[in-house]
Design an enzyme around this catalytic site. Structure first.
Site, PDB file in Angstrom:
ATOM      1  N   THR A  83      30.435  45.465  40.113  1.00 41.13           N
ATOM      2  CA  THR A  83      30.438  45.547  41.577  1.00 41.13           C
ATOM      3  C   THR A  83      31.747  45.064  42.176  1.00 41.13           C
ATOM      4  O   THR A  83      32.382  45.756  42.978  1.00 41.13           O
ATOM      5  CB  THR A  83      29.270  44.725  42.150  1.00 41.13           C
ATOM      6  OG1 THR A  83      28.042  45.254  41.635  1.00 41.13           O
ATOM      7  CG2 THR A  83      29.248  44.806  43.664  1.00 41.13           C
TER       8      THR A  83
ATOM      9  N   LYS B 117      29.901  25.780  41.926  1.00 35.40           N
ATOM     10  CA  LYS B 117      30.879  25.840  43.018  1.00 35.40           C
ATOM     11  C   LYS B 117      31.217  24.440  43.534  1.00 35.40           C
ATOM     12  O   LYS B 117      32.374  24.152  43.847  1.00 35.40           O
ATOM     13  CB  LYS B 117      30.328  26.706  44.147  1.00 35.40           C
ATOM     14  CG  LYS B 117      30.109  28.151  43.744  1.00 35.40           C
ATOM     15  CD  LYS B 117      29.324  28.926  44.787  1.00 35.40           C
ATOM     16  CE  LYS B 117      29.018  30.340  44.331  1.00 35.40           C
ATOM     17  NZ  LYS B 117      28.165  31.077  45.276  1.00 35.40           N
TER      18      LYS B 117
END
Length: 440
Positions: free
Chosen positions: A15, A207
């Protein structure tokens, strides 16, 4: 900026890879006009080059052989968009050792092996750019490394996973249960077929480890993050929290404690509903940073998706061409792991506020016993909410919010309450996070 043609290779044509290719084709002239960078997509490598993609690519650009990039000295930058921490690590090392600067969006790999990869890059006089690894299209890495370079950042509060935020938003707004909303998120493409890392807090933890490393100057790893997800969240808790003035978010919080230690935690958290971060909707991300000079800053936008993430990847390519990435990378000095690990404090010892929901026996003296157990552990009650028991029911829902205490103290008190045989089921305990005022 150099005006020579810069050739780019992409490894991983999924993607995001399709999004990067689309930008390099469609925005070529715009990028050159704005930055002076003449970017040429030279090669795309993937195990599958026959399945139709969302972008048309000349057949001669496609290959299944990684050496068509690693072994091509004319390719300056390798964009590695392969997930996981095994093959992706080997590919990045191969590209770095072949003298190519690397752009990556792989937060799990950086959170686990970042120090090793950085070392390999420096040994080969190249750099790793990773803007797309945290918060998708939000330029949070650039903000920390450049825009806030003059600041000592002491706190991070972040909604770092769009899937979880979408689920909690739907539960809050529509009253839907978790399984139904998760299924809808998968149908809309917000959640993967296997959504484990999104809903268990792991993705957010990866993250947070990266952001904390940059903000605090230490080599934090994913193992330093205490995390839990939203799988067990009940609509009852969202409704009770809202009645008490809170919104529920999966929040990543990293803080420098007064003693000099650090805490890194991802958990479902109640946030006062009037806070800006509590109002971040659906699949969006937001990061609040507190700097010593600038005070409170907040960054908001789409945290995932083809084009937002591809935008961040392309920005990294441009930063490499400009020389900015190499300069910042060379000067990224993180406190070594051997010094970092002892600085990570036990989150259960930290002083926080909590929301507690208990199914208590509907009989005289029960609330007094519960209050006594909390008081014996030094826990002060700040607020309480009791729902009227339905007819012919023996238990009633009791919600308590506390003043600051530690999770260890809460757990001790709840164990004592459980031993009294006055409650049904397992108590629910969710932390309450109050964003500090602007101290800049």
């Amino acid at each position: 900026m150099s005006e020579k043609k810069i050739r780019v290779g992409i490894v991983g044509f999924g993607t995001v890879g399709c999004g990067v290719a689309k930008i390099l084709f469609d925005q070529k002239e715009t990028i050159q006009q704005k930055t002076g960078a003449d970017l040429e997509l030279a090669k795309i490598v993937d195990l599958d080059i026959t399945t139709p993609r969302s972008v048309d690519v000349p057949e001669e650009l496609l290959s299944t052989d990684i050496n068509d990039i690693a072994g091509d000295d004319s390719i300056d930058i390798a964009v590695v968009l392969v997930g996981g921490t095994t093959a992706a690590k080997d590919i990045q090392i191969k590209m770095l050792q072949s003298g190519k600067n690397v752009v990556t969006a792989n937060k799990a790999l950086l959170a686990k092996h970042g120090a090793e990869l950085f070392s390999v890059a420096r040994e080969n006089n190249v750099c790793i750019a990773f803007e797309a690894s945290c918060a998708g299209g939000i330029p949070i890495i650039s903000a920390i490394r450049s825009g806030l370079a003059a600041n000592d950042i002491e706190r991070i509060y972040g909604i770092l996973n769009g899937t979880s935020n979408y689920i909690l938003t739907c539960m809050e707004q529509n009253g839907d249960d978790f399984p139904a909303v998760l299924e809808r998120a998968q149908e809309l493409g917000y959640a993967e077929a296997d959504p484990t890392l999104d809903i268990n807090g792991g993705d957010c933890g990866h993250k947070l480890a990266i952001l904390a490393s940059l903000c605090f100057g230490c080599e934090f790893e994913f193992s330093d993050v205490t995390y839990e997800g939203i799988e067990k969240i009940a609509i009852t808790d969202i409704e009770c929290g809202r009645e008490m003035g809170y919104s529920l978010k999966l929040l990543g919080v990293a803080e420098k404690q007064p003693c000099g230690e650090y805490t890194l935690q991802v958990s479902p958290s109640f946030v006062p509903s009037d806070e800006i971060i509590a109002q971040v909707p659906g699949p969006f991300n937001a990061v609040s940073l507190f700097g010593s000079c600038v005070g409170h800053t907040m960054y908001y936008g789409r945290g995932a998706g083809m084009m937002p993430t591809a935008s961040a990847v392309t920005a990294d390519i441009i930063e490499i061409v400009s020389g900015n990435s190499k300069h910042l990378f060379d000067n990224l000095k993180l406190k070594p792991r051997v010094e970092t690990k002892p600085l990570v404090a036990d989150i259960k010892d930290q002083q926080k506020r909590f929301y507690i929901r208990i199914q208590a026996k509907d009989e005289p003296g029960v609330l007094a016993k519960m209050s006594s157990a909390l008081g014996e552990n030094g826990i002060s009650i700040r607020g309480a909410l009791q729902q009227e028991a339905p007819a012919q029911k023996n238990y009633v829902t009791v919600v308590i919010t506390t003043h600051k205490t530690s999770r260890n103290m809460i757990d001790d008190a709840l164990n004592k309450i459980d031993e009294m045989n006055i409650i049904a089921g397992e108590p629910v305990c969710i932390q309450i996070v109050e964003i500090p005022g602007d101290e800049g």
